[in-house]
Structure formats: structure tokens, C-alpha cells
Design an enzyme around this catalytic site. Structure first.
Site, mmCIF file in Angstrom:
data_model
loop_
_atom_site.group_PDB
_atom_site.id
_atom_site.type_symbol
_atom_site.label_atom_id
_atom_site.label_comp_id
_atom_site.label_asym_id
_atom_site.label_seq_id
_atom_site.Cartn_x
_atom_site.Cartn_y
_atom_site.Cartn_z
ATOM 1 N N ASP A 20 27.685 20.422 23.786
ATOM 2 C CA ASP A 20 26.514 21.255 23.985
ATOM 3 C C ASP A 20 26.212 21.298 25.477
ATOM 4 O O ASP A 20 26.466 20.330 26.188
ATOM 5 C CB ASP A 20 25.330 20.661 23.216
ATOM 6 C CG ASP A 20 24.105 21.549 23.267
ATOM 7 O OD1 ASP A 20 24.242 22.740 22.979
ATOM 8 O OD2 ASP A 20 23.025 21.049 23.606
ATOM 9 N N ASP A 75 22.798 16.752 21.509
ATOM 10 C CA ASP A 75 21.564 15.976 21.450
ATOM 11 C C ASP A 75 20.491 16.602 20.565
ATOM 12 O O ASP A 75 19.489 15.972 20.266
ATOM 13 C CB ASP A 75 20.993 15.760 22.857
ATOM 14 C CG ASP A 75 20.731 17.074 23.581
ATOM 15 O OD1 ASP A 75 20.985 18.148 22.988
ATOM 16 O OD2 ASP A 75 20.279 17.037 24.739
ATOM 17 N N ASP A 113 22.696 20.392 16.671
ATOM 18 C CA ASP A 113 24.029 19.825 16.814
ATOM 19 C C ASP A 113 24.440 18.970 15.616
ATOM 20 O O ASP A 113 25.620 18.657 15.452
ATOM 21 C CB ASP A 113 24.099 18.942 18.075
ATOM 22 C CG ASP A 113 23.901 19.735 19.346
ATOM 23 O OD1 ASP A 113 24.396 20.873 19.400
ATOM 24 O OD2 ASP A 113 23.246 19.236 20.269
#
Length: 898
Positions: A332, A620, A624
Site C-alpha cells: 500500500d 496498514d 488492506d
């Protein structure tokens, strides 16, 4: 239903709700029965008994259980009930199962974290009264009041919004707050991050206020969809689990075939069936490395301890080595590759880019800070900021230039303001001069809107009329900054000799003097670029998956080296149009995925997995979690990571440092390398045991080893050295090698042949000791009978000394052989004592071996007799032979390589 694509009126009509009165009590009770509570369902996990029983599903363990039961039954039927061997085998199996349960870490904690994230309370309009209720009592149709700081309790269609900005980073991946607009109607297929007329459960209101109608609760919310994906998506087996499963199956089948063959040979030679059956059981025990599961668990645990010291906390033991096999790391962007802090990186005057510490910078940023609501104060000589991220960036940049906002506010008192709104895209404040003799208004906002209200420019400390050439130049500067994926804020001012609210407020945003442009971005972490470079060197492809805009994603990815000339970037819209087959076929072309949703992230991970890639996913946010769980190994951030991400992950990076992944990869590769050494050691030893018994049967000799002796060798004298091999430091060039393919067997690169050769060596030495024992030290005359082909019933004869010497050589030769496993380099190069734990293991195991042979009660259990000094000398001479032979082989191999 696509609530974002219908009007407010149609939403109210569809949900039978009244925005002015709210729901009445009868409606609430009916809807609670219909929709249930506003909570996240949990997936039922295994209880302790189920986890314990699951440990017996291993193929090797099933064979051992069958062998123990059959030996008990056959010995009973033959009238020679033998409890020792079956009980010892079953005790070992139960011990392994107990260890397996202890290291079981696959409990479903992600859903519990999702529950905790639900807002504890909500302000709702019911029966024409605004009341505070527990969020779990919300139902579709409830009218929710949203204010700055509110935690959104359910998915809502906005009915009213005033300067409403919502933080959705953990859900959508957006790095900055999303400005909401209640009146707009969107297309049905609008991306989650683009639904500006909706607010989603678990997001936070940072600024403004609003009113929303609840359209989805519990498992029907976007967070609920994520929870359902977590429940439905099983975590894949790690490469290590797959390899060990294949190894166990091969060894189990081989054991059955050898047992069957030996039994047939024995019957053919008219040997007693019971004795041949017990010999077959011994062979099964010899063929299967009973201690391997426990040894691997302990080695992984040691690796976990080392990784924790390097800021990587492992939650699932088998996943330790998976990073070492990783071929793709999907990361990410927000908070993982970047700092998740909007930062001013560039400023520009009407003419060109300016230095951040110049007089112009002080002038520009002072005005931007005055026209901001973010608060700053100093603690221990460091700035502490509160407020909306964009304004915090402006105030911090001003602070770094020497303009402290509290001082500015006290000197130039704010007397009026026009808040930012999504129509004007501007904010204006009016300030009184220190002597109260004049006023100045400051306006900041979107460049395209602000420039239309400007008639003058600020150049070289003076105010000048704006020419067409000036405007064209400023347009070009703005285009260049947006092309670099910067978020651009324009700033202007207007001098006023007097100010009357009623007369002058409507004119504040006209005839402005343009000062300059401020460019900001969520910058990359400083250490990430180097980490990405090392990943590429190690044969790992880094991939960015983000909910942010594609321009921003591409700019960051290029700077970090993730997006290269050989790879492409793609948006979620393009991704959605691709069939699964097309995505699987073309996934290798892409290294940046922008504007993606949680479903897209899982789809991307699975596309890479369909090509045989081992995928690591870092992240995080709540968004996700499904991809973290679907990936071969999920890496969550420890500081900024949500509980959902952490509990869906296999590993947590406690310092939120992408570079920590590099050391984790190195550690993972080292652990796999050491596990391979342990397997090499254990199986070469097991083959030696098999050959010792098998060849003895072929030669018509008595059984040289019994089951209890083989169990002792496999579980005691082999286990400690194997575990000690787990602390060998990784090879210096380990990060310059390609990742180990998950399809590559444990015995690739010639390891299988090496194991067989070394097994033959160990078996030959043990058999040699057995023959020496029965020839020179057993007094029954059996050896002479065998040499002269005289009829002898070997089943009624126990070769005590020969069996003892065979047992001792088998055990001690394997202990010496463990030093050969440390490296392909000679012991003279790496040093015999450099692995102190292996040396200690060798001493302990050697002493234990001497004890069981020399102490009478133990000798009776293990069916051996004490040896004299001459016999011990022969045992040691034979046992040290593997080191001599393998050292010669290493020197020959090194000469061939050079």
C-alpha cells in the site's frame, strides 16, 4: 443498492424515512428484526480439541500411529505382548501434537478488531428528538448527525453537508481527507473513493458538519464486506508447509514400500512372520523423521526471536520463511511507502520556483498560515500540530520558515472569515493590522478558482497589475506542479482601508493580488528507495497498490524505482473491465495499481498467485485486511496499522519501516536455508538407519537395531544438532540470489543425491560396526555359521555387542556428520567452534549416548550392553569417518568451482 447514484428524495422514499422527524419507535423495532444489529459477525474458530486432532492429519503421523497399533495387536496375538515400543511411539506422536497446538496462531482475530472499530455511540434524530444511542442499535433509515470529530457509525447517504471533510485513508487508501457533497448524484459504478455523497462506517469527520441517512448497517456496510471476505478467504499454505507435506508423503510411501519388501523377503527366507513384522515396524520408524515437525517449529521460533529484535513480529510461525520465498511484494502507498503526512515540498512565485527558506517563502507561507485553522504549539522546542492535514502542512511549512502561527494570529487578529466550501473551493479570512488602521484579506484554495478573482500579482515585494503574459506563466507553473503529482494551493491577498461585513464581504474574493503557489505531497519514506533497490537485487518485484489518484501514484512509484520503463500503471476502472483470465495473463506488466478497492487488492494478489508467484502484501488500513489474509504472507504496520490489518496479517513491522522488510526477507531466506540443512542432516541419517536394517536382512543377519533405539536416535541424538543448525548465520550472498521457487522441491540442486550418498556412508559404517561386533565380540559362533552358510536361526539369537556397537556408531556418526551440514565451505575455513550451540549439542548428545549404553537399567530398556575401551575406540574411529570423507569432497568441489 447504489445509494450514491440516486437523489436524496429517492433515498428517503426508498427507506421510508423522514429527515425532519426521524424514525418512530415502531419502525425501529421492525427494522431491527428485519436487518439485525449494527455489528460485525464473527467466524467461529476451532476449539482446542479440534486443533489437537488436526495435528494427526499429517501422512507421516498416520503411518506411525498405524505402526504402533499394529505392533501392539500382532504382539498380543503372537503371545509376546510388547508395550514398550508402541507406548514410546504414541508418546512421541502426542508430544508432537501438543507442540503443534502450542504454535497454532491461525485464530480469527481480525473480525474481533473490526467489532472494536465500530463507533461506540451515535447522535440520531428519532421521534423529532436528537438522542445519543449505542451504534449497534442503528437501523437503515435512521437520521445521523455528524460533527467534527465524529466516528461514522454506519454507511450513510448524505442529506446535508457543510464544509464536511472525512478521513477515509484506512478504508479507501486516500492520503488526504475527502470533501463531501450531499447534493451530487454519481454514476452507479463510481469507485468507493469517489463517492463524495456518502460517508462510510469507521471513517472520521475531520472538519465541518453534516446529516446522513443510514443506508447499510453491520455486515452490509463496506467494512462488513471486508469482514465477509476475511471469513470466506482461507489463508494459503506457506511454501514451507507445502514442501514439508510433500516430503512427508514421499517418506511415508517409501517407508511402506520398504516395509512391505522386507516382510516379503523375510517370508521368502522362512523367517518368523512376527519377527519380520516387528522388523518392518522398526524400518517404518527409521524411515520417518518423527522429530522433524517439532524441530522445524523450534527453528522457526528461534527465527521469530531474531526477527523481533529487528522490528518484525511474526504472528504465524510457518510464515517466517515465506518472505524468503517471496517473489512479489505488494505494498500500500499511504503510510507504508510514504509518510502519511502531507508536506510542503515546493513553492512558486509568479515567475519561477522559489527556495523554501527565502524572504518570499516567509511572505507566502505566513499568509497561508493566517488563512488556516490548524493549531500549533511548541513542546520541547518541537511543533505539535492539530487540524486538517493540508492546513497542518501549511502551518508547519510556515513554522519552518520562522513564521509561528500563534504569533501571527496575535499580531494580525482575525476579525472575519468565509469558510471553505466545495462550490467556491476557496477560504478567506480578514485580519486587522497591528495598529488597527487597516485590514487585509487572505484567500487560499484551488488555483483554477482563485486565479479568476486575481487582478494583480505580487512581484519583488511590490503589487503590480496582472498581464496576460503573467497569467500564462502562472498557468504553466501550476501545470508543471500538478504534473509532478503535487497538490497545489494558491494564495492571494487584498488590502482594505476599512471593512464592513455587510458591505464588503461579498467583494473579498475579487480584485485579489496573487502571491504564489504551494505544492505539497505525502512524501516517500527516505529509506524506501534503498529497500526497493535491494528487493530488485534479490529478484523480488515491488508493486504499489493504492486508493490514491494515478498521477500521484505514478510520481511516487517513479521516485522510488517501483515504476520502471518496462512496467505500467493501471487504474481500478481498467482493472474492472479485465476478465480474470486476461488479468492473470497480463499481471506481470503492471507495477502500480491506482484507485483500487479491497476487492481489487485481493484480485491482484490472486492473479500473481495464479502465475506461481509467492506474494507478500504490506499495508496498514482496514482496506488492506482481505489482501493481507489472501496473500502468502501479510505484513501489517505496527504504528499506523489498524487492529484489523494487524490481526489479518502474518507479520507486523513494529517501526512501520518498509526497509524492515528487507531484513525480514534476509532472515526468512536464512531460516529456509537452515531448515534445508536440518532436513538434509535428518534424512541422510534416516537413510543410514534404513540401509543398516535392510542390508542386514538381505545378508541374512539378525536385526541390527530395534525400534526403541531408532526412536532414540531420531528424537534425541539427532534433534539437538538439527535445532542448533537453525542458528547458523545466513550466507553473505543470500540477498543476491533469486527467490526460491515454491514449485522447487526441498531436494532440488542435487540435494537428494547428496543425502543418499551420505546415508549410504552412515549406513555402511553402522553395519560395519555390527559385523565387527558379531565377528569379534559375540561368542555364539553366529558369524562363522553365516560365513560357512550353515543353517542358523538368527531370530533366536541376540547379537548384544554387535547391536550395541551399531547403535553407538549410528548415533555418534550422525553427531559428527552434523558439522558437515553447516556450510559448503570447509570446517577449516568457517571454524569448528564458531557455532557454539552445535558444539554444546554435540557434547550433550554424546554424553547421553554413553549413559544409555553404560548404565545397566537404561541399557536393559535399549537392549544394549556396556562396551569396553577397545570397542569404544573402534566406535569413535568409525563415527568420525563422515567428517573426513565430506571434508575431502568439499575441497574437491571447491577446486572444481575455481
Amino acid at each position: 443498492m447504489h445509494w450514491h447514484s440516486i437523489s436524496i428524495e429517492d433515498t428517503l422514499r426508498e427507506l421510508k424515512a423522514d429527515v425532519n422527524q426521524g424514525l418512530i419507535q415502531e419502525d425501529i423495532l421492525e427494522r431491527q428484526r428485519l436487518y439485525g444489529r449494527n455489528i460485525i459477525d464473527a467466524k467461529k474458530g476451532k476449539n482446542l480439541l479440534q486443533k489437537f486432532l488436526a495435528q494427526f492429519a499429517d501422512f507421516m503421523i498416520i503411518i506411525l500411529v498405524c505402526a504402533a497399533i499394529l505392533s501392539l495387536v500382532v504382539s498380543y496375538l503372537d503371545g509376546k505382548l510388547d508395550l514398550v515400543d508402541p507406548i514410546i511411539i504414541l508418546m512421541i506422536i502426542i508430544l508432537n501434537a501438543f507442540l503443534g497446538v502450542l504454535q497454532e496462531t491461525k485464530a480469527e482475530k481480525a473480525l474481533e478488531a473490526l467489532k472494536k472499530m465500530s463507533a461506540p455511540s451515535a447522535h440520531v434524530l428519532r421521534d423529532n428528538i436528537v438522542t445519543e444511542i449505542h451504534s449497534s442499535d442503528l437501523v437503515p433509515g435512521d437520521i445521523v448527525i455528524l460533527e467534527t470529530g465524529s466516528f461514522v457509525p454506519a454507511d450513510c447517504r448524505l442529506v446535508h453537508a457543510v464544509n464536511l471533510r472525512v478521513e477515509e485513508a484506512s478504508l479507501t487508501g486516500e492520503s488526504h481527507p475527502v470533501e463531501k457533497n450531499a447534493g451530487i448524484i454519481l454514476l452507479p459504478d463510481s469507485n468507493l473513493a469517489d463517492r463524495i455523497n456518502m460517508v462510510m462506517a469507521t471513517s472520521t469527520v475531520l472538519y465541518g458538519r453534516g446529516v446522513g441517512i443510514v443506508v447499510a448497517t453491520g455486515m452490509d456496510t463496506q467494512v462488513g464486506h471486508i469482514a465477509r471476505m476475511i471469513m470466506e478467504d482461507d489463508t494459503p499454505d506457506t511454501p514451507l508447509q507445502k514442501r514439508l507435506a510433500r516430503t512427508g508423503k514421499v517418506l511415508g510411501i517409501a517407508a511402506l514400500l520398504i516395509c512391505g519388501l522386507v516382510f516379503v523377503i523375510g517370508i521368502y527366507k522362512d523367517l518368523p512372520p512376527f519377527d519380520m513384522f516387528m522388523t518392518s515396524v522398526s524400518l517404518a520408524v527409521a524411515a520417518i523423521p518423527e522429530g522433524l515437525p517439532a524441530i522445524v517449529t523450534i527453528m522457526l521460533s528461534l527465527g521469530v526471536q531474531r526477527m523481533a529484535k529487528k522490528n518484525a513480529v511474526i504472528r504465524k510461525l510457518p510464515a517466517v520463511e515465506t518472505l524468503g520465498s517471496a517473489t512479489v511484494i505488494c505494498s500500500d502507498k499511504t503510510g507504508t511507502l510514504t509518510q502519511n503526512v502531507m508536506t510542503v515540498t515546493e513553492i512558486s512565485s509568479v515567475d519561477n520556483k522559489e527556495e523554501m527558506k527565502s524572504n518570499f517563502a516567509f511572505f507566502l507561507l505566513s499568509h497561508a498560515a493566517l488563512c488556516s485553522d490548524a493549531l500549533v504549539q511548541e513542546e520541547h522546542n518541537l511543533p505539535v500540530l492539530n487540524g486538517e492535514p493540508t492546513e497542518k502542512a501549511l502551518v508547519l511549512a510556515a513554522y519552518n520558515c520562522g513564521a509561528y502561527k500563534p504569533d501571527l494570529d496575535s499580531m494580525y487578529r482575525r476579525i472575519y472569515e468565509i469558510p471553505f466550501d466545495s462550490t467556491r473551493k476557496l477560504m478567506t479570512t480578514v485580519h486587522e493590522s497591528p495598529d488597527a488602521s487597516s485590514y487585509r484579506s487572505v484567500t487560499k484554495g484551488a488555483y483554477d478558482f482563485l486565479i479568476e478573482g486575481c487582478s494583480h500579482i505580487y512581484r519583488n515585494g511590490k503589487q503590480q497589475p496582472m498581464t496576460t503574459r503573467d497569467k500564462n506563466k502562472i498557468n504553466a507553473l501550476n501545470s508543471a506542479m500538478t504534473g509532478r503529482a503535487l497538490r497545489v494551493i494558491a494564495v492571494a491577498y487584498k488590502n482594505l482601508s476599512k471593512f464592513y461585513v455587510k458591505a464588503d464581504s461579498s467583494k473579498l474574493e475579487n480584485n485579489l493580488t496573487f502571491i504564489g503557489l504551494i505544492g505539497m505531497i505525502d512524501p516517500p519514506r527516505e529509506e524506501v528507495k534503498g529497500a526497493v533497490g535491494i528487493c530488485r537485487q534479490a529478484g523480488i518485484k515491488p508493486v504499489m497498490i493504492t486508493g490514491d489518484h494515478i498521477l500521484t501514484a505514478k510520481a511516487i512509484a517513479k521516485e522510488l524505482g517501483i515504476l520502471t520503463p518496462q512496467t505500467e500503471a493501471i487504474t481500478s476502472e481498467e482493472l474492472s473491465k479485465m476478465s480474470t483470465k486476461r488479468l492473470n495473463d497480463t499481471i506481470g506488466r503492471f507495477s502500480v495499481f491506482a484507485r483500487v478497492s479491497p476487492e481489487h487488492k485481493v484480485r491482484i494478489v490472486k492473479a500473481y498467485q495464479s502465475r506461481g508467484e509467492v506474494v507478500a502484501m504490506t499495508g496498514d488500513g482496514v482496506n488492506d485486511a482481505p489482501a493481507l489474509k489472501a496473500a502468502d504472507i501479510g505484513c501489517a504496520m505496527g504504528i499506523t496499522g489498524t487492529d484489523v490489518a494487524k490481526n489479518a496479517s502474518d507479520m507486523i513491522l513494529t517501526d512501520d519501516n518498509f526497509a524492515t522488510i528487507v531484513s525480514a526477507v534476509q532472515e526468512g531466506r536464512g531460516i529456509y536455508e537452515n531448515i534445508r540443512k536440518a532436513v538434509h542432516f535428518l534424512l541422510s541419517s534416516n537413510i543410514g538407519e534404513i540401509l543398516t536394517i535392510f542390508v542386514a536382512i538381505l545378508l541374512g543377519l539378525p536385526t541390527p537395531l530395534v525400534a526403541v533405539q531408532l526412536l532414540w536416535v531420531n528424537l534425541v541424538t539427532d534433534s539437538l544438532p538439527a535445532i542448533s543448525l537453525g542458528v547458523e548465520p545466513a550466507s553473505k550472498d543470500i540477498m543476491k540470489r533469486k527467490p526460491i521457487s515454491p514449485n522447487k522441491g526441498m531436494f532440488a540442486d542435487g540435494l537428494a543425491l547428496q543425502i543418499i550418498i551420505e546415508g549410504i556412508l552412515i549406513g555402511s559404517l553402522a553395519l560395519c560396526a555390527f559385523v565387527i561386533g558379531i565377528k569379534y565380540y559375540d561368542t555364539s559362533g553366529l558369524y562363522n555359521s553365516l560365513i560357512h552358510h550353515e543353517a542358523t536361526n538368527t531370530a533366536t539369537y541376540t547379537p548384544w555387542v554387535g547391536r550395541t556397537m551399531c547403535f553407538a556408531v549410528l548415533s555418534l556418526s550422525q553427531l559428527f556428520h552434523s558439522f558437515n551440514m553447516r556450510s559448503n565451505r570447509s570446517l577449516s575455513e568457517i571454524g569448528i567452534l564458531t557455532n557454539s550451540k552445535l558444539v554444546i549439542s554435540f557434547i550433550i548428545c554424546a554424553l547421553l549416548q554413553i549413559v544409555v549404553i553404560s548404565i545397566a537399567p537404561l541399557a536393559n530398556i535399549f537392549q544394549v550392553v556396556p562396551l569396553n575401551l577397545r570397542q569404544w575406540a573402534l566406535v569413535i574411529l568409525l563415527s568420525i569417518t563422515p567428517i573426513v570423507v565430506v571434508e575431502i569432497q568439499k575441497k574437491i568441489n571447491n577446486k572444481i568451482r575455481t
